[in-house]
Design an enzyme around this catalytic site. Structure first.
Site, PDB file in Angstrom:
ATOM      1  N   LYS A 196       0.923  -1.188  -0.087  1.00  0.00           N
ATOM      2  CA  LYS A 196      -0.218   0.025   0.319  1.00  0.00           C
ATOM      3  C   LYS A 196       0.834   1.129  -0.015  1.00  0.00           C
ATOM      4  O   LYS A 196       0.452   2.383  -0.583  1.00  0.00           O
ATOM      5  CB  LYS A 196      -0.928   0.134   1.158  1.00  0.00           C
ATOM      6  N   THR A 197       1.998   1.227   0.857  1.00  0.00           N
ATOM      7  CA  THR A 197       2.871   2.504   0.761  1.00  0.00           C
ATOM      8  C   THR A 197       3.291   2.714  -0.587  1.00  0.00           C
ATOM      9  O   THR A 197       3.567   3.961  -0.955  1.00  0.00           O
ATOM     10  CB  THR A 197       3.967   2.305   2.040  1.00  0.00           C
ATOM     11  N   ASP A 233      -3.467   7.185   4.250  1.00  0.00           N
ATOM     12  CA  ASP A 233      -3.246   5.648   4.738  1.00  0.00           C
ATOM     13  C   ASP A 233      -3.767   5.434   5.847  1.00  0.00           C
ATOM     14  O   ASP A 233      -4.169   6.203   6.834  1.00  0.00           O
ATOM     15  CB  ASP A 233      -1.575   6.138   4.848  1.00  0.00           C
ATOM     16  N   GLU A 234      -3.955   3.811   6.080  1.00  0.00           N
ATOM     17  CA  GLU A 234      -4.440   3.283   6.985  1.00  0.00           C
ATOM     18  C   GLU A 234      -5.992   3.736   7.257  1.00  0.00           C
ATOM     19  O   GLU A 234      -6.279   4.093   8.422  1.00  0.00           O
ATOM     20  CB  GLU A 234      -3.865   3.504   8.311  1.00  0.00           C
ATOM     21  N   GLN A 286      -7.972  -5.277   9.000  1.00  0.00           N
ATOM     22  CA  GLN A 286      -7.204  -4.778   9.970  1.00  0.00           C
ATOM     23  C   GLN A 286      -7.544  -3.510  10.756  1.00  0.00           C
ATOM     24  O   GLN A 286      -6.968  -2.885  11.394  1.00  0.00           O
ATOM     25  CB  GLN A 286      -5.681  -4.363   9.113  1.00  0.00           C
ATOM     26  N   ARG A 304       1.818 -10.719  10.450  1.00  0.00           N
ATOM     27  CA  ARG A 304       3.029 -10.216  10.597  1.00  0.00           C
ATOM     28  C   ARG A 304       4.286 -11.049  10.213  1.00  0.00           C
ATOM     29  O   ARG A 304       5.254 -10.574  10.221  1.00  0.00           O
ATOM     30  CB  ARG A 304       3.418  -9.844  12.146  1.00  0.00           C
TER      31      ARG A 304
END
Length: 672
Positions: free
Chosen positions: A34-35, A217-218, A248, A609
């Site tokens: 995503k970044t 973002d997020e 998430q 993770r």
């Protein structure tokens, strides 16, 4: 942050980057890059779509995420092309808006930002209680009201019982006191801009023209207030890209709401939805377990992660007799796994639901002399007693630092209460000066009694004397004189039991010793003054970055681990009552589907993770006070639907040192 996928962009990423015909929602699964999408879209906006960098803002939730984003943008855009680009947290943008619009908000440009600890003390004064649980409950309620754009009068009207009514009354007084102090809290940095842009057409148009494209973002972590601010800045153009993952969303407890994802489709009928489902982080087995688990939640958007990394290691599930046995077993497995794989300690993370679970793992790691770093806990510099001393040092450096003034003037107590400070704050606001400056002005004498002015000016003169010496004399001598004058040790023993006071005083001694040692270090042949040392305290946050480079096992809560990744992950304490978490003895988890869904998302975050191997453990019994309480495996383990090739390890008895040495020798022979 997720590892960047290799070049080029995959088809879904490319679609997300190039779409500019309206609002865009990018559903970015864990590890899907995503970044990379955000940074490439910034480059596309500047290089292909004709946007000036100064008209683009990318908003994140952490300084670390903003820094990484800036570094990646710097690799894609020449420095001159990126000039003026805004990449920052929501709150940093809020500060910028509040500063520029301070007059319209009734604030002086040098308003103060009070942190959570400052606000706790203010609420404590307003409640006139030392009940920390009550104070925190009211503080949380006020924060949630502000995040939900609920005004004090509305909060009072909505109160369903006396506890909520009390919190609403404190909320009103709390806001009035902040206003008198010419201060804002963390939540105000979003609330005030949102309210201003809602009511002020000129200000709204000004910011809509300045920030012509927004990237968030997020997005799943936004609250109602942040969504309102996004809509107001985006305006009729609706030129924005929101990047997030409904799977998430783990911050409902601090006001984040999945309703913002639903609302996007309602508020923006032309919304384009792009799904990023290719995972660049984890093996297929890990993703299969994550997909199976999260399928038990109702879905806003269907999404299924997949990977080209191959099946990977089998997921290990193990049961332990007790929490101590679990910790010892995890550490033994970690050692053996590291030895066999020739890995580094920093390749490993031990993740758990709550900070209280860390202690037994710390003990087990220390016993084996394994280096570790603790995340998600309280920093030494965040302890109340350290912050008390830092408040004095901050005030010596900058006498316009109103939160430092408020903390210092009331700690230790010196007869200056909230009524005196409110009067001082009101006067300072009218005069547009700091609280420290205001206390010396003659006009204050018409607002306060002579006795209160005497107390305030005695304090001010004391600070001025120390500040004069701090510029000229050795740091250690001035610091000793300051601590002696404060009589802080006596203050701690007056307000705490002996054991707590002793622990807090030792922390203060450790801090002042550290400062003195720094004061003896030469800077270009000259020892720094106390003022120069104090300015270096602001750099303490950089330690987090330095710690991340150490070869050490990471101990972390699941919440603190979000956005990070590790080759090998141990998920521990995966039991009913811990994950999913049981808030109290009266809670029936079966009756709280929304809480179960959030806890399931937290487990999903933990699983995703892991890059190459995942170990999950739980205990048959766990300490509760002096007793051992029976436990059962979390429902989430079954929901992972581990199939053929996934290993459910049997219960293991603790190994003796001799057995462990024997096993390591066997491993050594195996690898020779």
């Amino acid at each position: 942050m997720s590892a960047a996928p290799p070049h080029p962009l995959n088809p879904a990423q490319r679609e997300a980057v190039r779409y500019l015909d309206g609002p865009c929602l990018v559903l970015a699964g864990a590890g899907s890059g995503k970044t990379r999408v955000i940074t490439h879209k910034i480059a596309h906006l500047v290089q292909e779509a004709g946007y000036a960098a100064r008209n683009i803002a990318a908003l994140t939730f952490t300084n670390k995420a903003a820094q990484e984003m800036q570094e990646r943008v710097a690799q894609l855009l020449p420095k001159e092309s990126a000039s003026g680009l805004t990449v920052c947290t929501f709150h940093a943008l809020g500060v910028r808006i509040v500063r520029e619009e301070a007059k319209a908000l009734g604030l002086k440009p040098s308003f103060s930002i009070m942190d959570a600890d400052d606000c706790f003390g203010l609420i404590q004064q307003l409640c006139a209680t030392t009940d920390k649980q009550l104070i925190r409950r009211i503080q949380t309620a006020i924060s949630l009201w502000k995040n939900g754009l609920v005004a004090p009068d509305d909060a009072n009207h909505l109160a369903s019982d006396e506890n909520e009514a009390q919190a609403a009354r404190i909320y009103r007084s709390y806001n009035a006191t902040l206003s008198a102090y010419q201060a804002v809290d963390f939540d105000d940095l979003i609330r005030l801009p949102a309210e201003l842009l809602q009511r002020d057409d000129e200000a709204r148009t000004r910011w809509q023209n300045r920030l012509r494209y927004l990237l968030v973002d997020e997005y799943q972590d936004t609250n109602a207030c942040q969504y309102q601010l996004l809509k107001l800045i985006a305006g009729p153009r609706a030129a924005f890209t929101a990047v997030g993952d409904d799977d998430q969303a783990i911050y409902a407890w601090r006001g984040a709401t999945l309703e913002n994802l639903r609302q996007l489709q309602t508020d923006f009928a032309q919304l384009k939805v792009v799904k990023l489902e290719q995972n660049y982080r984890s093996s297929a087995r890990i993703l299969q377990a994550a997909n199976s688990l999260i399928a038990n939640n109702p879905k806003l958007f269907e999404k299924k992660l997949w990977s080209e990394h191959g099946m990977g290691d089998a997921i290990q599930i193990s049961m332990a007799d007790s929490d101590e046995h679990e910790a010892e077993s995890v550490v033994i497995k970690l050692q053996a796994h590291k030895f066999e794989r020739r890995a580094k300690f920093s390749d490993y993370a031990i993740l758990y639901r709550g900070n209280h679970q860390a202690r037994v793992f710390e003990q087990a790691l220390r016993k084996e002399k394994i280096p570790y770093l603790l995340s998600g806990g309280q920093s030494f510099f965040d302890r109340a007693e350290i912050r008390d001393i830092i408040a004095y040092l901050r005030l010596l450096v900058n006498q316009d630092d109103d939160p430092a003034f408020i903390r210092a003037v009331t700690t230790p107590k010196r007869g200056i209460g909230s009524a005196t400070l409110e009067a001082l704050g009101t006067y300072a606001g009218e005069r547009e000066v700091s609280l420290f400056t205001a206390l010396f002005e003659r006009g204050l004498e018409s607002r306060l009694a002579a006795r209160q002015i005497e107390l305030l000016r005695t304090f001010g003169e004391f600070i001025n004397r120390i500040e004069w010496r701090a510029q000229r004399e050795p740091a250690g001598e001035v610091l000793d004189e300051l601590m002696k004058a404060l009589d802080y040790e006596a203050y701690l023993y007056d307000g705490n039991d002996d054991r707590t006071a002793q622990s807090k005083w030792q922390n203060v001694l450790d801090f002042t010793t550290w400062l003195k040692q720094k004061g003896e270090e030469d800077e270009n042949g000259k020892a720094p003054t106390l003022l120069q040392l104090t300015q270096t305290i602001a750099l303490i946050s950089m330690l987090d970055k330095q710690e991340g480079e150490q070869d050490a096992v990471r101990l972390s809560t699941l919440h603190a681990a979000k956005g990070l990744e590790y080759p090998h992950v141990f998920l521990v304490g995966i039991e009913e009552g811990l994950l999913p978490h049981k808030g109290s003895e009266d809670d029936d988890l079966t009756l709280l589907p929304t809480r179960i869904e959030e806890e399931r998302r937290l487990m999903y975050v933990g699983i995703t993770r892991a890059q190459r191997s995942l170990h999950v453990s739980w205990c048959k019994k766990r300490k509760r006070g002096r007793d051992m309480a029976a436990r059962e495996a979390s429902r989430f383990i079954g929901e992972m639907q581990l199939g053929e090739g996934q290993v459910n390890a049997p219960e293991e008895a603790p190994m003796s040192s001799k057995e462990r040495l024997s096993n390591l020798k066997a491993l050594l022979n195996k690898t020779m």
